[in-house]
Design a protein around this motif. Structure first.
Motif, mmCIF file in Angstrom:
data_model
loop_
_atom_site.group_PDB
_atom_site.id
_atom_site.type_symbol
_atom_site.label_atom_id
_atom_site.label_comp_id
_atom_site.label_asym_id
_atom_site.label_seq_id
_atom_site.Cartn_x
_atom_site.Cartn_y
_atom_site.Cartn_z
ATOM 1 N N ARG A 67 39.832 43.064 67.399
ATOM 2 C CA ARG A 67 40.733 41.908 67.397
ATOM 3 C C ARG A 67 40.144 40.697 66.685
ATOM 4 O O ARG A 67 40.866 39.936 66.042
ATOM 5 C CB ARG A 67 41.082 41.517 68.836
ATOM 6 N N PHE A 68 38.834 40.503 66.802
ATOM 7 C CA PHE A 68 38.169 39.337 66.202
ATOM 8 C C PHE A 68 37.343 39.779 65.013
ATOM 9 O O PHE A 68 36.808 40.894 64.987
ATOM 10 C CB PHE A 68 37.246 38.667 67.222
ATOM 11 N N LEU A 69 37.202 38.879 64.026
ATOM 12 C CA LEU A 69 36.437 39.195 62.827
ATOM 13 C C LEU A 69 35.550 38.018 62.452
ATOM 14 O O LEU A 69 36.049 36.892 62.263
ATOM 15 C CB LEU A 69 37.376 39.519 61.663
ATOM 16 N N MET A 70 34.234 38.275 62.355
ATOM 17 C CA MET A 70 33.266 37.256 61.927
ATOM 18 C C MET A 70 33.085 37.338 60.426
ATOM 19 O O MET A 70 33.033 38.435 59.857
ATOM 20 C CB MET A 70 31.901 37.507 62.572
ATOM 21 N N SER A 71 32.946 36.183 59.800
ATOM 22 C CA SER A 71 32.599 36.153 58.384
ATOM 23 C C SER A 71 31.805 34.884 58.101
ATOM 24 O O SER A 71 31.706 34.004 58.956
ATOM 25 C CB SER A 71 33.855 36.206 57.510
ATOM 26 N N ARG A 72 31.239 34.827 56.896
ATOM 27 C CA ARG A 72 30.468 33.638 56.524
ATOM 28 C C ARG A 72 30.694 33.314 55.068
ATOM 29 O O ARG A 72 31.008 34.192 54.258
ATOM 30 C CB ARG A 72 28.977 33.871 56.776
ATOM 31 N N ASP A 73 30.555 32.039 54.752
ATOM 32 C CA ASP A 73 30.594 31.577 53.368
ATOM 33 C C ASP A 73 29.285 30.848 53.133
ATOM 34 O O ASP A 73 29.113 29.703 53.571
ATOM 35 C CB ASP A 73 31.795 30.659 53.152
ATOM 36 N N THR A 74 28.355 31.520 52.453
ATOM 37 C CA THR A 74 27.029 30.944 52.271
ATOM 38 C C THR A 74 27.056 29.723 51.365
ATOM 39 O O THR A 74 26.163 28.881 51.440
ATOM 40 C CB THR A 74 26.052 31.979 51.712
ATOM 41 N N THR A 75 28.074 29.594 50.536
ATOM 42 C CA THR A 75 28.151 28.424 49.652
ATOM 43 C C THR A 75 28.575 27.168 50.413
ATOM 44 O O THR A 75 28.344 26.052 49.950
ATOM 45 C CB THR A 75 29.129 28.664 48.501
ATOM 46 N N LYS A 76 29.207 27.376 51.571
ATOM 47 C CA LYS A 76 29.686 26.238 52.365
ATOM 48 C C LYS A 76 28.922 26.069 53.668
ATOM 49 O O LYS A 76 29.266 25.220 54.487
ATOM 50 C CB LYS A 76 31.177 26.424 52.679
ATOM 51 N N ASN A 77 27.896 26.912 53.873
ATOM 52 C CA ASN A 77 27.127 26.887 55.134
ATOM 53 C C ASN A 77 28.041 26.989 56.342
ATOM 54 O O ASN A 77 27.834 26.308 57.352
ATOM 55 C CB ASN A 77 26.280 25.595 55.226
ATOM 56 N N THR A 78 29.045 27.828 56.241
ATOM 57 C CA THR A 78 30.083 27.900 57.263
ATOM 58 C C THR A 78 30.310 29.345 57.693
ATOM 59 O O THR A 78 30.285 30.255 56.857
ATOM 60 C CB THR A 78 31.393 27.304 56.730
ATOM 61 N N VAL A 79 30.512 29.519 58.994
ATOM 62 C CA VAL A 79 30.918 30.814 59.525
ATOM 63 C C VAL A 79 32.307 30.666 60.135
ATOM 64 O O VAL A 79 32.713 29.572 60.541
ATOM 65 C CB VAL A 79 29.927 31.372 60.568
ATOM 66 N N TYR A 80 32.992 31.781 60.192
ATOM 67 C CA TYR A 80 34.363 31.797 60.678
ATOM 68 C C TYR A 80 34.530 32.880 61.738
ATOM 69 O O TYR A 80 33.894 33.933 61.666
ATOM 70 C CB TYR A 80 35.337 32.072 59.529
ATOM 71 N N LEU A 81 35.436 32.606 62.674
ATOM 72 C CA LEU A 81 35.829 33.619 63.645
ATOM 73 C C LEU A 81 37.351 33.716 63.592
ATOM 74 O O LEU A 81 38.053 32.818 64.067
ATOM 75 C CB LEU A 81 35.364 33.252 65.052
ATOM 76 N N GLN A 82 37.837 34.776 62.989
ATOM 77 C CA GLN A 82 39.273 35.034 62.952
ATOM 78 C C GLN A 82 39.637 35.779 64.222
ATOM 79 O O GLN A 82 39.128 36.883 64.463
ATOM 80 C CB GLN A 82 39.628 35.865 61.721
#
Length: 121
Positions: A67-82
């Protein structure tokens, strides 16, 4: 000084989706995993999901797998939890964390301030 800044919480109906973001600063990112914990009223804080900064490998609690998906954007120093297919039992304050992977999920060294997620039935 390490700072973890969360955004994206809110109120959603059961079955809906939300996406949390966490932007980090003051870290040597290659040394850390980034992830999310949550704490519901009257309950202990629990691990939700995490991603390694270098290779992007992920870990999930059984309650949120598929149900949940982790991702990261190394260019923005940001992680996401969908978060998809949300359930009322997902209601909690969600905390961004920086730390290391463990067998159980993740051990946090730094915490964000938390963001409220409320799922109505």
């Amino acid at each position: 000084q390490v700072q973890l800044t969360e955004s994206g919480g809110g109120l959603v109906q059961a079955g809906g989706s939300l996406k949390l973001s966490c932007t980090a600063s003051g870290l040597t990112f290659s040394d850390y995993a980034m992830g999310w914990f949550r704490q519901a009223p009257g309950k202990e804080r629990e691990f939700v999901a995490a991603v390694s900064w270098l290779g992007g490998s992920t870990k999930y609690a059984d309650s949120v797998k598929e149900r949940f998906l982790m991702s990261r954007d190394t260019t923005k120093n940001t992680v996401y939890l969908q978060m998809n297919s949300l359930k009322p039992e997902d209601t909690a304050v969600y905390y961004c964390a920086a730390g290391v992977f463990t067998a159980q999920g993740m051990a946090a060294a730094y915490w964000g301030q938390g963001t409220q997620v409320t799922v109505s039935s």
